[in-house]
Structures are given as C-alpha cells and as structure tokens.
Design a protein around this motif. Structure first.
Motif, PDB file in Angstrom:
ATOM      1  N   LEU A 183      11.683 103.015  69.080  1.00 12.51           N
ATOM      2  CA  LEU A 183      12.585 104.021  68.494  1.00 12.51           C
ATOM      3  C   LEU A 183      13.623 104.447  69.533  1.00 12.51           C
ATOM      4  CD1 LEU A 183      13.468 106.092  66.360  1.00 12.51           C
ATOM      5  CD2 LEU A 183      11.602 107.579  67.128  1.00 12.51           C
ATOM      6  N   PRO A 184      14.712 103.677  69.661  1.00 11.27           N
ATOM      7  CA  PRO A 184      15.792 104.115  70.541  1.00 11.27           C
ATOM      8  C   PRO A 184      16.591 105.206  69.837  1.00 11.27           C
ATOM      9  CG  PRO A 184      16.328 101.976  69.539  1.00 11.27           C
ATOM     10  CD  PRO A 184      15.005 102.402  68.966  1.00 11.27           C
ATOM     11  N   VAL A 185      17.059 106.181  70.589  1.00  8.07           N
ATOM     12  CA  VAL A 185      17.887 107.225  69.981  1.00  8.07           C
ATOM     13  C   VAL A 185      19.348 106.800  70.065  1.00  8.07           C
ATOM     14  CG1 VAL A 185      18.623 109.635  70.117  1.00  8.07           C
ATOM     15  CG2 VAL A 185      16.245 109.023  70.562  1.00  8.07           C
ATOM     16  N   TYR A 186      19.963 106.615  68.929  1.00  7.98           N
ATOM     17  CA  TYR A 186      21.390 106.303  68.858  1.00  7.98           C
ATOM     18  C   TYR A 186      22.059 107.411  68.055  1.00  7.98           C
ATOM     19  CZ  TYR A 186      19.956 101.546  70.258  1.00  7.98           C
ATOM     20  OH  TYR A 186      19.416 100.462  70.911  1.00  7.98           O
ATOM     21  N   ASN A 187      23.023 108.053  68.671  1.00  6.98           N
ATOM     22  CA  ASN A 187      23.754 109.139  68.001  1.00  6.98           C
ATOM     23  C   ASN A 187      22.786 110.175  67.407  1.00  6.98           C
ATOM     24  OD1 ASN A 187      26.190 107.931  68.749  1.00  6.98           O
ATOM     25  ND2 ASN A 187      26.012 106.503  67.038  1.00  6.98           N
ATOM     26  N   PHE A 188      21.854 110.554  68.247  1.00  8.92           N
ATOM     27  CA  PHE A 188      20.895 111.642  67.999  1.00  8.92           C
ATOM     28  C   PHE A 188      19.864 111.346  66.914  1.00  8.92           C
ATOM     29  CE2 PHE A 188      24.671 113.397  69.911  1.00  8.92           C
ATOM     30  CZ  PHE A 188      24.118 114.005  71.031  1.00  8.92           C
ATOM     31  N   THR A 189      19.810 110.113  66.455  1.00  9.59           N
ATOM     32  CA  THR A 189      18.816 109.810  65.428  1.00  9.59           C
ATOM     33  C   THR A 189      18.330 108.368  65.555  1.00  9.59           C
ATOM     34  OG1 THR A 189      18.332 110.067  63.080  1.00  9.59           O
ATOM     35  CG2 THR A 189      20.515 109.218  63.622  1.00  9.59           C
ATOM     36  N   TYR A 243       9.783 105.853  72.329  1.00 11.91           N
ATOM     37  CA  TYR A 243      11.044 106.597  72.140  1.00 11.91           C
ATOM     38  C   TYR A 243      11.847 106.483  73.425  1.00 11.91           C
ATOM     39  CZ  TYR A 243      13.752 111.066  71.861  1.00 11.91           C
ATOM     40  OH  TYR A 243      14.713 112.036  71.847  1.00 11.91           O
ATOM     41  N   ALA A 244      13.137 106.182  73.323  1.00 16.41           N
ATOM     42  CA  ALA A 244      13.971 106.169  74.534  1.00 16.41           C
ATOM     43  C   ALA A 244      15.296 106.843  74.249  1.00 16.41           C
ATOM     44  CB  ALA A 244      14.207 104.742  75.018  1.00 16.41           C
ATOM     45  N   ALA A 245      15.718 107.696  75.180  1.00 15.53           N
ATOM     46  CA  ALA A 245      16.976 108.426  75.023  1.00 15.53           C
ATOM     47  C   ALA A 245      17.584 108.700  76.392  1.00 15.53           C
ATOM     48  CB  ALA A 245      16.736 109.742  74.289  1.00 15.53           C
ATOM     49  N   ALA A 246      18.909 108.651  76.430  1.00  7.53           N
ATOM     50  CA  ALA A 246      19.605 108.916  77.691  1.00  7.53           C
ATOM     51  C   ALA A 246      19.580 110.404  78.007  1.00  7.53           C
ATOM     52  CB  ALA A 246      21.043 108.414  77.603  1.00  7.53           C
ATOM     53  N   GLY A 247      19.873 111.228  76.971  1.00  6.36           N
ATOM     54  CA  GLY A 247      20.005 112.651  77.263  1.00  6.36           C
ATOM     55  C   GLY A 247      19.335 113.564  76.254  1.00  6.36           C
ATOM     56  N   THR A 248      18.897 113.018  75.147  1.00  8.08           N
ATOM     57  CA  THR A 248      18.297 113.840  74.090  1.00  8.08           C
ATOM     58  C   THR A 248      16.812 114.032  74.385  1.00  8.08           C
ATOM     59  OG1 THR A 248      19.860 112.900  72.497  1.00  8.08           O
ATOM     60  CG2 THR A 248      17.923 114.018  71.607  1.00  8.08           C
ATOM     61  N   PRO A 249      16.408 115.235  74.792  1.00  7.68           N
ATOM     62  CA  PRO A 249      14.996 115.415  75.153  1.00  7.68           C
ATOM     63  C   PRO A 249      14.084 115.174  73.945  1.00  7.68           C
ATOM     64  CG  PRO A 249      16.325 117.272  75.928  1.00  7.68           C
ATOM     65  CD  PRO A 249      17.190 116.470  74.994  1.00  7.68           C
ATOM     66  N   VAL A 274      15.092  99.613  76.776  1.00  4.96           N
ATOM     67  CA  VAL A 274      13.894 100.305  77.265  1.00  4.96           C
ATOM     68  C   VAL A 274      12.794 100.250  76.203  1.00  4.96           C
ATOM     69  CG1 VAL A 274      12.968 102.555  77.968  1.00  4.96           C
ATOM     70  CG2 VAL A 274      15.220 101.801  78.800  1.00  4.96           C
ATOM     71  N   THR A 275      13.156 100.486  74.948  1.00 12.07           N
ATOM     72  CA  THR A 275      12.106 100.488  73.912  1.00 12.07           C
ATOM     73  C   THR A 275      11.488  99.104  73.738  1.00 12.07           C
ATOM     74  OG1 THR A 275      13.750 100.190  72.153  1.00 12.07           O
ATOM     75  CG2 THR A 275      13.027 102.456  72.618  1.00 12.07           C
ATOM     76  N   ARG A 276      12.317  98.060  73.866  1.00 13.23           N
ATOM     77  CA  ARG A 276      11.753  96.703  73.743  1.00 13.23           C
ATOM     78  C   ARG A 276      10.745  96.446  74.866  1.00 13.23           C
ATOM     79  NH1 ARG A 276      14.372  93.068  70.206  1.00 13.23           N
ATOM     80  NH2 ARG A 276      16.052  94.162  69.142  1.00 13.23           N
ATOM     81  N   SER A 330      13.797  97.694  67.212  1.00 12.41           N
ATOM     82  CA  SER A 330      15.028  97.983  66.462  1.00 12.41           C
ATOM     83  C   SER A 330      16.241  98.153  67.375  1.00 12.41           C
ATOM     84  CB  SER A 330      14.838  99.254  65.627  1.00 12.41           C
ATOM     85  OG  SER A 330      14.542 100.370  66.449  1.00 12.41           O
ATOM     86  N   ALA A 331      16.030  98.046  68.701  1.00 13.20           N
ATOM     87  CA  ALA A 331      17.123  98.306  69.645  1.00 13.20           C
ATOM     88  C   ALA A 331      18.197  97.232  69.577  1.00 13.20           C
ATOM     89  CB  ALA A 331      16.563  98.383  71.062  1.00 13.20           C
ATOM     90  N   ILE A 332      19.445  97.674  69.839  1.00 10.63           N
ATOM     91  CA  ILE A 332      20.587  96.751  69.826  1.00 10.63           C
ATOM     92  C   ILE A 332      20.928  96.265  71.239  1.00 10.63           C
ATOM     93  CG2 ILE A 332      21.592  97.859  67.789  1.00 10.63           C
ATOM     94  CD1 ILE A 332      23.619  99.263  69.684  1.00 10.63           C
ATOM     95  N   THR A 333      20.140  96.693  72.227  1.00  4.26           N
ATOM     96  CA  THR A 333      20.554  96.549  73.617  1.00  4.26           C
ATOM     97  C   THR A 333      19.972  95.322  74.333  1.00  4.26           C
ATOM     98  OG1 THR A 333      18.859  98.228  73.979  1.00  4.26           O
ATOM     99  CG2 THR A 333      21.118  98.968  74.065  1.00  4.26           C
TER     100      THR A 333
HETATM  101  C1  LIG Z   1      25.172 103.405  70.239  1.00  3.85           C
HETATM  102  C2  LIG Z   1      24.388 104.270  71.164  1.00  3.85           C
HETATM  103  C3  LIG Z   1      24.247 105.603  70.891  1.00  3.85           C
HETATM  104  C4  LIG Z   1      23.482 106.422  71.742  1.00  3.85           C
HETATM  105  N1  LIG Z   1      23.302 107.723  71.421  1.00  3.85           N
HETATM  106  C5  LIG Z   1      22.484 108.491  72.185  1.00  3.85           C
HETATM  107  C6  LIG Z   1      22.191 109.834  71.833  1.00  3.85           C
HETATM  108  O1  LIG Z   1      22.643 110.352  70.824  1.00  3.85           O
HETATM  109  N2  LIG Z   1      21.350 110.526  72.643  1.00  3.85           N
HETATM  110  C7  LIG Z   1      20.795 109.995  73.777  1.00  3.85           C
HETATM  111  O2  LIG Z   1      20.042 110.661  74.453  1.00  3.85           O
HETATM  112  N3  LIG Z   1      21.048 108.715  74.121  1.00  3.85           N
HETATM  113  C8  LIG Z   1      21.863 107.950  73.348  1.00  3.85           C
HETATM  114  N4  LIG Z   1      22.085 106.653  73.684  1.00  3.85           N
HETATM  115  C9  LIG Z   1      21.384 106.087  74.838  1.00  3.85           C
HETATM  116  C10 LIG Z   1      20.087 105.437  74.396  1.00  3.85           C
HETATM  117  O3  LIG Z   1      19.235 106.326  73.729  1.00  3.85           O
HETATM  118  C11 LIG Z   1      19.349 104.864  75.593  1.00  3.85           C
HETATM  119  O4  LIG Z   1      20.172 103.841  76.120  1.00  3.85           O
HETATM  120  C12 LIG Z   1      17.970 104.313  75.270  1.00  3.85           C
HETATM  121  O5  LIG Z   1      17.528 103.558  76.370  1.00  3.85           O
HETATM  122  C13 LIG Z   1      18.012 103.510  73.986  1.00  3.85           C
HETATM  123  O6  LIG Z   1      16.890 102.664  73.834  1.00  3.85           O
HETATM  124  P1  LIG Z   1      17.046 101.100  74.128  1.00  3.85           P
HETATM  125  O7  LIG Z   1      17.235 100.993  75.636  1.00  3.85           O
HETATM  126  O8  LIG Z   1      15.794 100.489  73.666  1.00  3.85           O
HETATM  127  O9  LIG Z   1      18.270 100.613  73.396  1.00  3.85           O
HETATM  128  C14 LIG Z   1      22.869 105.858  72.880  1.00  3.85           C
HETATM  129  C15 LIG Z   1      23.026 104.485  73.151  1.00  3.85           C
HETATM  130  C16 LIG Z   1      23.754 103.696  72.299  1.00  3.85           C
HETATM  131  C17 LIG Z   1      23.873 102.228  72.601  1.00  3.85           C
END
Ligand SMILES: Cc1cc2nc3c(=O)[nH]c(=O)nc-3n(C[C@H](O)[C@H](O)[C@H](O)COP(=O)(O)O)c2cc1C
Length: 195
Positions: A92-98, A137-143, A16-18, A8-11
């Motif tokens: 499940l990438p985390v975008y805007n905390f969900t 699950y992948a997130a930049a900062g959301t544990p 990372v999730t892909r 479902s990732a847009i990246t």
């Molecule tokens: C639109 C957008 C919103 C994001 N919001 C959050 C967020 O709320 N919390 C967080 O920890 N990371 C956030 N990130 C970072 C992503 O979680 C991180 O890049 C992660 O690798 C996403 O998975 P992906 O690489 O498969 O896209 C955001 C990234 C994008 C592009």
C-alpha cells in the motif's frame, strides 16, 4: 497456507512496498515451506468498474455482451484469488494521500453483493472470512494513521467490510524526512509478525 501476494506500486525496483511485501512473503514461506504463493501485480492493470461491469455483475444478465463477459472473467478471477488465500500480503504505497487507483480498482472488482458481502437484518456481513491481511504501507511524508492518511483506514475498513478483520500493518512512513528510521520502523513491525 495459501498466500496471495499483491503489489500496486508504480515505482518499479525503487519501490519500498514491493521490497516489504517480498520480505513479508519470504518470511511466511520460510516458516511454512509448503505454502503456495499467488502473485498479482496490480500495476499491470486492473479494469476499473463501469456501466458494463454494473450490468454484468451487480444487475446480472442471462446474455452478457463480450465486454460484460470480460468483466465477469476479470472479477471472478480476482475474487477467486482472494477466496483461495488464507493470508493476503498487500503493498500500500501512499500516492496523493490515498491508495493507488489500481488498488481501489481491485477492491471495486472483489466487492460483490451476495458473494463477498451481503446485507442482513443486522447490517452488512463480510463473506471473505477466516483470512488475515498483512499490509506494507509506505509514505514520504504522510504519517501512518494520521488525519492525512486517507489510505490505511480505508483499506482496513474495506477489508473488514468483506470479512477480513485480522489486519496487520507494516508501516514505513516519514521516508522523506528520515528514510533509515522509516525503514527501521517497518523492519521492526515485520519481525513481530507471526509467521
Ligand atoms: C505519484 C506519487 C504521489 C505521492 N504522494 C504522496 C503523498 O501524498 N504522501 C506521501 O507521504 N508520500 C507520497 N508519495 C511518496 C510515496 O508515498 C513514497 O515514495 C513511498 O515509498 C511509496 O511507496 P513505493 O516506494 O512502494 O512506491 C508519492 C509518490 C508518488 C510517486
């Protein structure tokens, strides 16, 4: 083994999730060479539910309009993919905390009263039983699992509501702070998954 691999990732290639869902699927197919894999990229679009969907699917109609027929086709197809699978691998990438909207749209499309869940005198009962889900699950900062993580608990709950209670997470979190450590955590979780 029938695997439903969902991204479902847009990246794109940076996702990372892909990368993780591909690795998980590769591990499963290496251990089960006859496994059938169905791939669904939700980033290519999932119709959101709306008034026409509600009329066609929840209320039901003898004479659906072309728009309602389209909704029935989409929902039936997405649901059939889950019904046919015994293992779901979900990014499940985390975008805007969900969760991404397209993953929410997918859950909305497959949650169908009388088909994937029903209410009994004892409460709701999920009908998509006998399956397991592995979620990257992948997130930049959301544990993962923290109060700010409005993604993983919700997805686990929705899958459980539909009858999929065997859910394992492969969490790559803290990527913005220490990317290598986050990826290593995910790798360790991935290697513990029973193939
Ligand atoms: C639109 C957008 C919103 C994001 N919001 C959050 C967020 O709320 N919390 C967080 O920890 N990371 C956030 N990130 C970072 C992503 O979680 C991180 O890049 C992660 O690798 C996403 O998975 P992906 O690489 O498969 O896209 C955001 C990234 C994008 C592009």
């Amino acid at each position: 083994m029938n695997i439903l691999h969902i991204d479902s990732a847009i990246t794109g290639d940076a996702s990372v999730t892909r990368q993780l869902t591909a690795e998980i699927t590769a591990r499963l197919t290496a251990a089960n060479p006859s496994a059938k894999v169905t791939y669904r990229d939700l980033n290519k679009g999932v119709t959101p539910i709306d008034t026409e969907w509600f009329a066609a699917i929840r209320v039901g109609t003898e004479n659906p309009t072309p728009e309602q027929e389209r909704h029935i086709r989409v929902s039936d197809q997405l649901l059939a993919e889950v019904q046919d699978a015994d293992t779901l691998v979900i990014g499940l990438p985390v975008y805007n905390f969900t969760l991404p909207a397209q993953l929410k749209n997918w859950l909305d499309q497959i949650a169908r009263a009388g088909v994937s869940f029903r209410y009994t005198a004892e409460g709701p009962e999920g009908l998509l039983t006998g399956k397991r889900a592995i979620i990257a699950y992948a997130a930049a900062g959301t544990p993962f699992g923290s109060d700010l993580d409005h993604a993983s608990g919700y997805v686990r709950h929705m899958l459980g509501f539909l009858g999929i209670t065997d859910v394992t997470f492969v969490p790559a979190d803290g990527l913005a702070m220490d990317r290598d450590a986050g990826l290593a955590r995910a790798q360790a979780a991935l290697e513990n998954i029973a193939a």
